[in-house]
Design a protein around this motif. Structure first.
Motif, short mmCIF file in Angstrom:
data_model
loop_
_atom_site.label_atom_id
_atom_site.label_comp_id
_atom_site.label_asym_id
_atom_site.label_seq_id
_atom_site.Cartn_x
_atom_site.Cartn_y
_atom_site.Cartn_z
N ALA A 334 0.82 -1.22 0.00
CA ALA A 334 0.00 0.00 0.00
C ALA A 334 0.85 1.26 0.00
O ALA A 334 0.53 2.25 -0.67
N VAL A 338 1.39 1.31 -4.59
CA VAL A 338 0.08 1.95 -4.71
C VAL A 338 0.18 3.44 -4.38
O VAL A 338 -0.23 4.30 -5.16
N ALA A 345 -5.22 0.78 -6.61
CA ALA A 345 -5.75 -0.33 -5.81
C ALA A 345 -6.69 -1.18 -6.66
O ALA A 345 -6.74 -2.42 -6.50
N CYS A 357 -6.06 -8.21 -0.47
CA CYS A 357 -5.88 -6.76 -0.41
C CYS A 357 -6.43 -6.20 0.90
O CYS A 357 -5.82 -5.35 1.54
N VAL A 362 -4.75 -2.67 1.45
CA VAL A 362 -4.66 -2.04 0.15
C VAL A 362 -6.07 -1.65 -0.28
O VAL A 362 -6.93 -2.51 -0.51
#
Length: 363
Positions: A334, A338, A345, A357, A362
């Motif tokens: 994350a 990301v 995401a 996730c 995430v």
């Protein structure tokens, strides 16, 4: 081995200074009068499509955008050799025949490019080694600190092993011997691993080819036994995918496998626990540096003042921009790839990975 002498100017600061100097050349970003292809065209030759998806997905469009942002009447003449050294030589010669004066070259086989660079110099063209250090008297070199990358890979594998590291026997699947980066990754990994694991029981080159990596992993299993491999160092994500499949096919579980390049499928494997880590080398700083160096050379500007380091190669002192890589584990997806904008995401967290996730935060 190439030795790198650091300067006090960081890569980020050097790049910012370079962008400022280019802006000062003219509001249209061209800076020079256009008399033909050589004044307005940057050649870009990338090495492969199959083993690593990064070149087509990130490097090419980002370098094109970087050049366009700095020189509004410039263009990029692009070709990808798809792993064929002979094809890349033809592509290189074609650029010279067109009169291209600046070529960004990420070589298929970096050991054999000295005659290419010499031929370019004879025609008044400059070659910039991109991502891999091409042999010959290149004008500049842009990459990541590849020895550091290998160290981070090795350290991440040790972290994945935890207290089992001291008694672990590991296998290593390295990159192509024709790629000087692979040698740096390998030496960096050994620096981290040697003396910290019980034994490196098997080590071979996967040649940057997933199918070759699978063959080598099969050999390692046959040589060391199903219970004789506690972790696998793999030089990149494309090969790591095939190594993981090979381990699964042999019924071998709970063996940490690492990679490099932060490919989307690798990030998803990390979230599910199939892959232990990857190495994220943010593409934009590297592609921005490539665009900046290329446009500087098009304008006839000196690049030594904007280089953050010097790389010694074959007796030459090559102005270089070397960037810092980042380790990505499940806990860091994350806040790295990301948050850094490499993937959204939504791209990572498709239906098959939604639960993983959520567990990793995430979103």
């Amino acid at each position: 081995m190439n030795t790198v002498t650091r300067r006090t100017l960081s890569s980020t600061a050097a790049l910012a200074l370079a962008l400022l100097s280019l802006t000062a050349c003219g509001s249209d970003g061209s800076g020079t009068k256009s008399d033909g292809v050589g004044d307005t065209t940057v050649g870009l030759l990338l090495p492969e499509k199959t083993s690593s998806t990064r070149y087509e997905a990130f490097d090419k469009p980002m370098i094109e955008a970087s050049v366009a942002s700095l020189c509004t009447n410039c263009s990029v003449d692009y070709a990808n050799a798809d792993g064929d050294e002979g094809v890349q030589k033809q592509q290189f010669d074609a650029l010279l025949a067109k009169g291209v004066k600046v070529i960004l070259l990420d070589p298929v086989n970096a050991k054999n490019t000295a005659p290419w660079v010499e031929a370019a110099t004879a025609k008044g063209a400059k070659v910039v080694a991109y991502d891999r250090l091409a042999a010959g008297n290149v004008a500049a070199y842009i990459s990541f600190d590849n020895s550091r990358t290998g160290e981070l890979q090795g350290a991440a594998l040790l972290e994945a092993l935890g207290p089992k590291a001291a008694t672990a026997q590991i296998a290593m699947i390295n990159g192509a011997e024709s790629d000087p980066n692979a040698a740096s990754f390998k030496s960096g990994a050994h620096k981290a691993l040697d003396g910290k694991v019980k034994k490196i029981g098997y080590e071979q080159s996967g040649e940057w080819k997933p199918e070759v990596a699978a063959q080598k992993m099969t050999e390692a299993i046959r040589s060391l036994g199903k219970d004789g491999i506690q972790a696998v160092y793999v030089a990149n994500d494309g090969m790591a995918a095939s190594v993981i499949d090979t381990l699964k096919g042999a019924g071998i579980k709970n063996v940490p496998v690492g990679g490099q390049d932060a490919s989307l499928d690798a990030i998803q494997r990390i979230l599910t626990g199939d892959q232990a880590y990857t190495i994220y080398k943010p593409y934009k700083p590297e592609t921005d540096a490539a665009g900046t160096i290329a446009v500087h050379l098009l304008k006839g500007l000196d690049v030594t003042s904007i280089a953050s380091s010097i790389t010694e190669s074959g007796g030459s002192h090559v102005p270089s921009m070397l960037l810092t890589p980042i380790v990505v584990t499940k806990a860091k997806v994350a806040v790295t790839v990301v948050a850094g904008g490499l993937y959204t995401a939504e791209q990572v967290c498709t239906a098959a990975y939604a639960a993983a996730c959520a567990e990793a935060g995430v979103k």
